[in-house]
Design an enzyme around this catalytic site. Structure first.
Site, short mmCIF file in Angstrom:
data_model
loop_
_atom_site.label_atom_id
_atom_site.label_comp_id
_atom_site.label_asym_id
_atom_site.label_seq_id
_atom_site.Cartn_x
_atom_site.Cartn_y
_atom_site.Cartn_z
N HIS A 238 28.69 68.07 3.89
CA HIS A 238 29.48 67.30 2.90
C HIS A 238 28.64 66.17 2.33
CE1 HIS A 238 33.43 65.40 1.59
NE2 HIS A 238 32.59 64.39 1.49
N GLU A 239 28.04 65.39 3.20
CA GLU A 239 27.30 64.23 2.73
C GLU A 239 26.01 64.63 2.02
OE1 GLU A 239 29.43 62.39 2.90
OE2 GLU A 239 30.45 62.56 4.81
N HIS A 248 33.53 64.47 -4.88
CA HIS A 248 34.61 65.07 -4.11
C HIS A 248 35.34 66.13 -4.94
CE1 HIS A 248 34.89 61.36 -1.32
NE2 HIS A 248 34.24 62.32 -0.71
N CYS A 249 35.72 67.21 -4.26
CA CYS A 249 36.38 68.33 -4.93
C CYS A 249 37.89 68.12 -4.97
CB CYS A 249 36.06 69.63 -4.17
SG CYS A 249 36.82 71.09 -4.91
N CYS A 254 38.26 72.80 0.11
CA CYS A 254 36.81 72.88 -0.01
C CYS A 254 36.17 71.90 0.96
CB CYS A 254 36.42 72.55 -1.45
SG CYS A 254 34.65 72.49 -1.80
N CYS A 273 34.04 75.77 -2.37
CA CYS A 273 34.84 76.49 -3.36
C CYS A 273 33.92 76.96 -4.49
CB CYS A 273 35.94 75.58 -3.89
SG CYS A 273 35.36 74.34 -5.09
#
Length: 328
Positions: A238-239, A248-249, A254, A273
């Protein structure tokens, strides 16, 4: 200006979060039409990549946020694929093409994830060379610390770490991330923070302390170690995605969904996603079929059976005859 005194991920430009929070009153999940518009036209792409970006029913819609969830407290407008490319994000090239992970302190098997497993996962996820630097990483550097007044645990000041990492950024690094089992804080007025990054400087630091069941007094066992590894893989990917300029999604469930608490973080999948898969593929040019194969191998070895089954189903749709494509 602060957002709130709670466990926030300071991972995309802070001014953008504040601006979007002020502009939006309540998050509304996107429609199917909006999801497809965020992915963008794909007809010119190779067929396996086209199919990889076709949502079908494999990707769950993002739900209405609860009162303590990220989007309830920080409504975000989202970032389409076109908005991403138009922002001219950092992109690996022939000179800056490696991801570096810098352990800060101890990562023993009893209280932290396996560094080799983290390296293998990161290499498969981003399809890039990943180098784990030797600990302790910042020896001889002054890092401000304190005792958290609520937990009594030692915490390190993120700003000091980021400055030290920036000074040590290898010449061939696309990004350098410090990881630690010590809790973090960004300012005296904050309780703690999971992590903080400077995308412009291409450095970040993230703590796995609160992803460890032992932080909450739970005795370690095989299941807790697997959970610790899964959480660590999630936060690391993520990071690292933020280091590529990916926000951010808000389009689907996701890996890049924002999270305001541990339960929300645990509810995120370990995969991207279609919108964010396209962003990352545009950034690195990976072969989408080979990437899924490598991730399946890792997930099976790590015991992430549900994720391996999801990827296998998706791969059979993307390349029913085993075809792959390299778009570099």
């Amino acid at each position: 200006m602060r957002i709130v005194r709670r466990a926030l991920l300071m991972l995309i430009p802070l001014a953008s979060i504040l601006l979007l929070s002020a502009m939006a009153s309540r998050f509304t999940p996107p429609t199917s039409r909006q999801q497809l518009a965020a992915i963008g036209p794909t007809a010119a792409l190779p067929q396996p990549l086209q199919r990889a970006l076709e949502p079908r029913d494999d990707f769950l819609p993002i739900p209405e946020p609860g009162p303590n969830d990220w989007l309830q407290n920080h409504p975000e407008a989202g970032q389409t694929f076109d908005q991403f490319t138009n922002s001219l994000p950092n992109r690996p090239d022939s000179h800056r093409n490696k991801l570096y992970i810098q352990p800060l302190g101890s990562f023993s098997e009893s209280d932290g994830p396996s560094l080799d497993q983290l390296r293998r996962f990161t290499a498969a996820f981003f399809m890039m060379d990943v180098v784990v630097l030797p600990p302790p990483g910042l020896a001889g550097t002054h890092i401000t610390s304190r005792r958290n007044p609520r937990t009594g645990q030692t915490q390190l000041l993120t700003g000091d770490i980021l400055r030290a990492l920036e000074a040590r950024l290898p010449k061939d690094a696309f990004a350098l991330l410090g990881i630690t089992m010590t809790d973090l804080y960004p300012d005296q007025s904050w309780n703690f923070v999971f992590g903080q990054a400077s995308t412009r400087a291409r450095v970040g630091v993230y703590s796995f302390a609160r992803y460890n069941p032992g932080f909450y007094g739970q005795a370690p066992n095989a299941d807790s170690r697997k959970l610790m590894l899964r959480r660590s893989c999630k936060v690391l990917a993520h990071e690292m995605c933020h280091m590529f300029g990916i926000w951010h999604c808000v389009w689907f469930r996701c890996l890049i969904n924002g999270s305001n608490n541990l339960a929300e973080s645990d509810s995120r999948p370990l995969h991207l996603c279609p919108v964010d898969l396209r962003k990352l593929q545009w950034s690195t040019g990976f072969d989408v079929v080979e990437r899924y194969r490598r991730l399946i191998d890792f997930d099976r070895q790590a015991g992430f059976d549900d994720e391996a089954q999801w990827l296998d189903k998706r791969l059979r749709f993307i390349a029913p005859h085993g075809r792959s494509t390299d778009t570099r």
